[in-house]
Design a protein around this motif. Structure first.
Motif, PDB file in Angstrom:
ATOM      1  N   ILE A  83       0.835  -1.200   0.000  1.00 25.02           N
ATOM      2  CA  ILE A  83       0.000   0.000   0.000  1.00 25.02           C
ATOM      3  C   ILE A  83       0.868   1.247   0.000  1.00 25.02           C
ATOM      4  CG2 ILE A  83      -1.532   1.371   1.502  1.00 25.02           C
ATOM      5  CD1 ILE A  83      -2.944  -1.317   2.155  1.00 25.02           C
ATOM      6  N   GLU A  84       1.920   1.263   0.804  1.00 20.51           N
ATOM      7  CA  GLU A  84       2.795   2.436   0.825  1.00 20.51           C
ATOM      8  C   GLU A  84       3.498   2.624  -0.516  1.00 20.51           C
ATOM      9  OE1 GLU A  84       3.810   3.347   5.413  1.00 20.51           O
ATOM     10  OE2 GLU A  84       5.227   1.989   4.404  1.00 20.51           O
ATOM     11  N   HIS A  85       3.902   1.515  -1.140  1.00 19.10           N
ATOM     12  CA  HIS A  85       4.635   1.597  -2.405  1.00 19.10           C
ATOM     13  C   HIS A  85       3.708   1.933  -3.577  1.00 19.10           C
ATOM     14  CE1 HIS A  85       7.489   0.731  -5.579  1.00 19.10           C
ATOM     15  NE2 HIS A  85       6.657  -0.178  -6.087  1.00 19.10           N
ATOM     16  N   PHE A  86       2.688   1.106  -3.789  1.00 20.88           N
ATOM     17  CA  PHE A  86       1.820   1.299  -4.951  1.00 20.88           C
ATOM     18  C   PHE A  86       0.840   2.455  -4.759  1.00 20.88           C
ATOM     19  CE2 PHE A  86       3.120  -3.163  -5.422  1.00 20.88           C
ATOM     20  CZ  PHE A  86       3.594  -3.132  -6.728  1.00 20.88           C
ATOM     21  N   GLY A  87       0.485   2.738  -3.517  1.00 20.67           N
ATOM     22  CA  GLY A  87      -0.427   3.845  -3.252  1.00 20.67           C
ATOM     23  C   GLY A  87       0.279   5.165  -3.023  1.00 20.67           C
ATOM     24  N   ASN A  88       1.618   5.130  -2.937  1.00 21.87           N
ATOM     25  CA  ASN A  88       2.399   6.345  -2.692  1.00 21.87           C
ATOM     26  C   ASN A  88       1.813   7.111  -1.507  1.00 21.87           C
ATOM     27  OD1 ASN A  88       4.406   8.278  -3.041  1.00 21.87           O
ATOM     28  ND2 ASN A  88       3.179   9.486  -4.482  1.00 21.87           N
ATOM     29  N   VAL A  89       1.705   6.427  -0.374  1.00 17.29           N
ATOM     30  CA  VAL A  89       1.015   6.975   0.788  1.00 17.29           C
ATOM     31  C   VAL A  89       1.662   6.413   2.049  1.00 17.29           C
ATOM     32  CG1 VAL A  89      -0.711   5.113   1.000  1.00 17.29           C
ATOM     33  CG2 VAL A  89      -1.327   7.444   1.672  1.00 17.29           C
ATOM     34  N   GLN A  90       1.501   7.117   3.157  1.00 17.55           N
ATOM     35  CA  GLN A  90       1.977   6.609   4.437  1.00 17.55           C
ATOM     36  C   GLN A  90       0.870   5.835   5.146  1.00 17.55           C
ATOM     37  OE1 GLN A  90       3.508  10.090   6.593  1.00 17.55           O
ATOM     38  NE2 GLN A  90       5.529   9.171   6.429  1.00 17.55           N
ATOM     39  N   VAL A  91       1.225   4.694   5.713  1.00 17.77           N
ATOM     40  CA  VAL A  91       0.331   4.012   6.646  1.00 17.77           C
ATOM     41  C   VAL A  91       0.601   4.614   8.019  1.00 17.77           C
ATOM     42  CG1 VAL A  91      -0.243   1.828   7.756  1.00 17.77           C
ATOM     43  CG2 VAL A  91       0.157   1.900   5.288  1.00 17.77           C
ATOM     44  N   LEU A  92      -0.383   5.320   8.540  1.00 16.05           N
ATOM     45  CA  LEU A  92      -0.215   6.095   9.769  1.00 16.05           C
ATOM     46  C   LEU A  92      -0.291   5.233  11.020  1.00 16.05           C
ATOM     47  CD1 LEU A  92      -2.489   9.092   8.755  1.00 16.05           C
ATOM     48  CD2 LEU A  92       0.013   8.980   8.646  1.00 16.05           C
ATOM     49  N   ALA A  93      -0.971   4.100  10.904  1.00 13.68           N
ATOM     50  CA  ALA A  93      -1.093   3.191  12.053  1.00 13.68           C
ATOM     51  C   ALA A  93      -1.705   1.892  11.581  1.00 13.68           C
ATOM     52  CB  ALA A  93      -1.952   3.801  13.150  1.00 13.68           C
ATOM     53  N   GLU A  94      -1.518   0.865  12.389  1.00 16.09           N
ATOM     54  CA  GLU A  94      -2.199  -0.411  12.206  1.00 16.09           C
ATOM     55  C   GLU A  94      -2.938  -0.704  13.496  1.00 16.09           C
ATOM     56  OE1 GLU A  94       0.348  -3.399   9.734  1.00 16.09           O
ATOM     57  OE2 GLU A  94       1.765  -2.120  10.818  1.00 16.09           O
ATOM     58  N   ILE A  95      -4.265  -0.755  13.413  1.00 19.42           N
ATOM     59  CA  ILE A  95      -5.086  -1.038  14.588  1.00 19.42           C
ATOM     60  C   ILE A  95      -5.468  -2.507  14.542  1.00 19.42           C
ATOM     61  CG2 ILE A  95      -7.190  -0.481  15.850  1.00 19.42           C
ATOM     62  CD1 ILE A  95      -7.105   2.303  14.634  1.00 19.42           C
ATOM     63  N   PRO A  96      -4.900  -3.328  15.418  1.00 19.62           N
ATOM     64  CA  PRO A  96      -5.196  -4.766  15.390  1.00 19.62           C
ATOM     65  C   PRO A  96      -6.568  -5.046  16.001  1.00 19.62           C
ATOM     66  CG  PRO A  96      -3.805  -4.264  17.260  1.00 19.62           C
ATOM     67  CD  PRO A  96      -3.973  -2.964  16.506  1.00 19.62           C
ATOM     68  N   PRO A  97      -7.069  -6.265  15.849  1.00 17.71           N
ATOM     69  CA  PRO A  97      -8.299  -6.619  16.560  1.00 17.71           C
ATOM     70  C   PRO A  97      -8.071  -6.453  18.071  1.00 17.71           C
ATOM     71  CG  PRO A  97      -7.764  -8.270  14.910  1.00 17.71           C
ATOM     72  CD  PRO A  97      -6.578  -7.369  14.998  1.00 17.71           C
ATOM     73  N   LEU A  98      -8.954  -5.754  18.731  1.00 18.04           N
ATOM     74  CA  LEU A  98      -8.813  -5.477  20.155  1.00 18.04           C
ATOM     75  C   LEU A  98      -9.942  -6.174  20.906  1.00 18.04           C
ATOM     76  CD1 LEU A  98      -8.007  -1.651  19.946  1.00 18.04           C
ATOM     77  CD2 LEU A  98      -6.380  -3.522  20.308  1.00 18.04           C
ATOM     78  N   ALA A  99      -9.572  -7.032  21.839  1.00 20.77           N
ATOM     79  CA  ALA A  99     -10.563  -7.754  22.623  1.00 20.77           C
ATOM     80  C   ALA A  99     -10.199  -7.647  24.110  1.00 20.77           C
ATOM     81  CB  ALA A  99     -10.628  -9.211  22.188  1.00 20.77           C
ATOM     82  N   PRO A 100     -10.952  -6.823  24.830  1.00 19.96           N
ATOM     83  CA  PRO A 100     -12.120  -6.070  24.380  1.00 19.96           C
ATOM     84  C   PRO A 100     -11.710  -4.777  23.686  1.00 19.96           C
ATOM     85  CG  PRO A 100     -11.726  -5.628  26.689  1.00 19.96           C
ATOM     86  CD  PRO A 100     -10.699  -6.653  26.285  1.00 19.96           C
ATOM     87  N   LEU A 101     -12.620  -4.233  22.907  1.00 14.38           N
ATOM     88  CA  LEU A 101     -12.418  -2.923  22.297  1.00 14.38           C
ATOM     89  C   LEU A 101     -12.923  -1.879  23.280  1.00 14.38           C
ATOM     90  CD1 LEU A 101     -11.707  -1.031  19.965  1.00 14.38           C
ATOM     91  CD2 LEU A 101     -13.971  -1.518  18.976  1.00 14.38           C
ATOM     92  N   THR A 102     -12.006  -1.184  23.940  1.00 14.32           N
ATOM     93  CA  THR A 102     -12.343  -0.189  24.949  1.00 14.32           C
ATOM     94  C   THR A 102     -11.493   1.052  24.727  1.00 14.32           C
ATOM     95  OG1 THR A 102     -10.669  -0.933  26.525  1.00 14.32           O
ATOM     96  CG2 THR A 102     -12.820  -2.035  26.625  1.00 14.32           C
ATOM     97  N   ARG A 103     -11.814   2.084  25.463  1.00 15.34           N
ATOM     98  CA  ARG A 103     -11.005   3.300  25.394  1.00 15.34           C
ATOM     99  C   ARG A 103      -9.569   3.006  25.811  1.00 15.34           C
ATOM    100  NH1 ARG A 103     -13.284   8.581  28.376  1.00 15.34           N
ATOM    101  NH2 ARG A 103     -15.153   7.664  27.406  1.00 15.34           N
TER     102      ARG A 103
END
Length: 206
Positions: free
Chosen positions: A166-186
């Motif tokens: 995505i960074e290479h072909f989209g010429n864009v920065q990946v700002l973060a990767e949010i993994p599955p969160l269990a539980p999903l909380t603040r």
């Protein structure tokens, strides 16, 4: 100071990304169009996950369809002139409905709403199979209309190869990767760190 969160598709992670941005920036939140309510209301999820101040929706639609289709079923028409930015002295995260080219009415799409509101975009995308194609197509559509793209946030199990492509072909920065969160909380969402570039929009002047 505002930012528009759009996605490669429905359920690509826009609401989680919006909450994550509000949590780390102290921004307010606004979802101009919400379909599928009741029971769904993304504003409630963002409030729970981030504590952000919530601005009311301009259109609440009952059916979980595109804004155009949902409004038609209610005998309504959504017009771009319906939308005015909420008054706030704080940064503002705006969450779109569905993907970049989801119809709002018979001639306008979510991309037209982005242009009207004048905000840089963060693109929420899935991390798994198919995301390179969907993400690059969405980026191409945004750039073809001159919409500034701040970066991409990937949602799902981390995938180093897809991130690199995505960074290479989209010429864009990946700002973060949010993994599955269990539980999903603040608390668990706060543990996902942003790259500094993810918060540059706070200084954005449209």
């Amino acid at each position: 100071m505002r930012l528009f969160v759009t996605g490669t598709d429905t359920d690509a992670g826009k609401t989680v990304v919006s909450a994550w941005l509000c949590l780390h920036s102290g921004a307010d939140y606004w979802k101009p169009i919400q379909s599928g309510h009741p029971p769904d209301r993304d504003s409630d999820a963002v409030a729970r996950l981030s504590g952000a101040r919530i601005h009311p929706e301009r259109h609440l639609l009952r059916q979980p369809l595109s804004p155009h289709q949902a409004a038609q079923l209610e005998g309504r028409r959504i017009d771009l002139d319906d939308f005015r930015l909420p008054e706030t002295a704080r940064p503002l995260v705006i969450e779109g409905a569905g993907g970049v080219l989801v119809p709002i009415n018979e001639s306008a799409t979510m991309l037209d709403l982005m242009l009207r509101l004048g905000a840089p975009v963060v693109l929420a995308a899935r991390s798994g199979l198919g995301t390179v194609n969907h993400t690059c197509l969405s980026l191409a559509a945004l750039r073809a209309r001159g919409v500034p793209v701040l970066g991409v946030v990937l949602c799902g199990p981390p995938n180093a190869a897809n991130r690199a492509d995505i960074e290479h072909f989209g010429n864009v920065q990946v700002l973060a990767e949010i993994p599955p969160l269990a539980p999903l909380t603040r608390q668990t969402l706060a543990q996902v760190p942003p790259r500094p570039e993810a918060l540059e929009w706070v200084r954005w002047k449209a």
